[in-house]
Design a protein around this motif. Sequence first.
Motif, short mmCIF file in Angstrom:
data_model
loop_
_atom_site.label_atom_id
_atom_site.label_comp_id
_atom_site.label_asym_id
_atom_site.label_seq_id
_atom_site.Cartn_x
_atom_site.Cartn_y
_atom_site.Cartn_z
N UNK A 1 0.85 -1.17 0.00
CA UNK A 1 0.00 0.00 0.00
C UNK A 1 0.89 1.23 0.00
N UNK A 2 0.60 2.23 -0.85
CA UNK A 2 1.46 3.41 -0.89
C UNK A 2 1.59 4.05 0.49
N UNK A 3 2.79 4.43 0.83
CA UNK A 3 3.06 5.13 2.07
C UNK A 3 4.31 5.96 1.89
N UNK A 4 4.56 6.85 2.81
CA UNK A 4 5.75 7.68 2.76
C UNK A 4 6.95 6.82 3.11
N UNK A 5 8.00 6.90 2.30
CA UNK A 5 9.23 6.18 2.58
C UNK A 5 10.13 7.09 3.40
N UNK A 6 10.18 6.87 4.68
CA UNK A 6 10.96 7.72 5.57
C UNK A 6 12.44 7.37 5.51
N UNK A 7 13.28 8.39 5.57
CA UNK A 7 14.71 8.10 5.73
C UNK A 7 14.92 7.39 7.07
N UNK A 8 15.94 6.58 7.15
CA UNK A 8 16.24 5.86 8.39
C UNK A 8 16.40 6.84 9.55
N UNK A 9 15.79 6.52 10.68
CA UNK A 9 15.93 7.34 11.88
C UNK A 9 14.88 8.42 12.03
N UNK A 10 13.99 8.60 11.05
CA UNK A 10 12.96 9.63 11.13
C UNK A 10 11.65 9.02 11.61
N UNK A 11 11.00 9.71 12.55
CA UNK A 11 9.73 9.27 13.12
C UNK A 11 8.77 10.45 13.09
N UNK A 12 7.46 10.19 13.22
CA UNK A 12 6.54 11.33 13.26
C UNK A 12 6.97 12.34 14.31
N UNK A 13 6.88 13.62 13.96
CA UNK A 13 7.30 14.70 14.85
C UNK A 13 6.58 14.61 16.18
N UNK A 14 7.31 14.47 17.29
CA UNK A 14 6.66 14.42 18.61
C UNK A 14 5.87 15.68 18.92
N UNK A 15 6.19 16.78 18.25
CA UNK A 15 5.46 18.04 18.45
C UNK A 15 4.12 18.07 17.74
N UNK A 16 3.83 17.05 16.93
CA UNK A 16 2.52 16.95 16.30
C UNK A 16 2.41 17.62 14.93
N UNK A 17 3.52 18.10 14.36
CA UNK A 17 3.43 18.70 13.03
C UNK A 17 3.25 17.59 12.00
N UNK B 1 5.38 16.88 9.83
CA UNK B 1 6.73 16.48 9.43
C UNK B 1 7.20 15.28 10.24
N UNK B 2 8.36 14.75 9.85
CA UNK B 2 9.00 13.66 10.55
C UNK B 2 10.33 14.19 11.09
N UNK B 3 10.78 13.68 12.23
CA UNK B 3 11.93 14.25 12.90
C UNK B 3 12.99 13.19 13.20
N UNK B 4 14.25 13.61 13.08
CA UNK B 4 15.38 12.77 13.49
C UNK B 4 16.18 13.53 14.53
N UNK B 5 16.23 13.00 15.74
CA UNK B 5 17.02 13.63 16.79
C UNK B 5 18.51 13.59 16.43
N UNK B 6 18.94 12.50 15.78
CA UNK B 6 20.35 12.37 15.41
C UNK B 6 20.77 13.45 14.41
N UNK B 7 19.93 13.69 13.40
CA UNK B 7 20.26 14.69 12.37
C UNK B 7 19.86 16.10 12.80
N UNK B 8 18.91 16.20 13.76
CA UNK B 8 18.40 17.51 14.15
C UNK B 8 17.60 18.16 13.03
N UNK B 9 17.02 17.32 12.15
CA UNK B 9 16.31 17.81 10.97
C UNK B 9 14.90 17.22 10.92
N UNK B 10 14.03 17.93 10.22
CA UNK B 10 12.68 17.47 9.94
C UNK B 10 12.62 17.07 8.47
N UNK B 11 11.79 16.08 8.16
CA UNK B 11 11.62 15.60 6.79
C UNK B 11 10.16 15.79 6.37
#
Length: 108
Positions: free
Chosen positions: A52-68, A70-80
Amino acid sequence: QPSAPLPDFNAMGIKALKLYITSNGGDTAGALEKADLIARATAAAAAGAAGTPSIQLPAGYVPDPGGSSLYYSADAGMYYSGENGGFTDGQGNWWYFDGNTQQFVAWT
């Protein structure tokens, strides 16, 4: 390319679970308990693994805990962003990831 490992649904908050479910083609209507959301997130993950189509997240990215959305990686300090495939620092700066150099490159 192997898919990213699944997040720990038990450790996720309600907003993050709902975002994960809807971003992966699931529905949160009628889910009243966190256990219901965890079950739906697991089902959405299984459906994504089945094609089923879904977003292919880069490794280490999870849904933003802040609820946006976007997806967030604490290691990279970046949102996707699954919508445009770009990365942001949350301050209005955007990058794409160059797979050849393995570095972030500023969008101009």
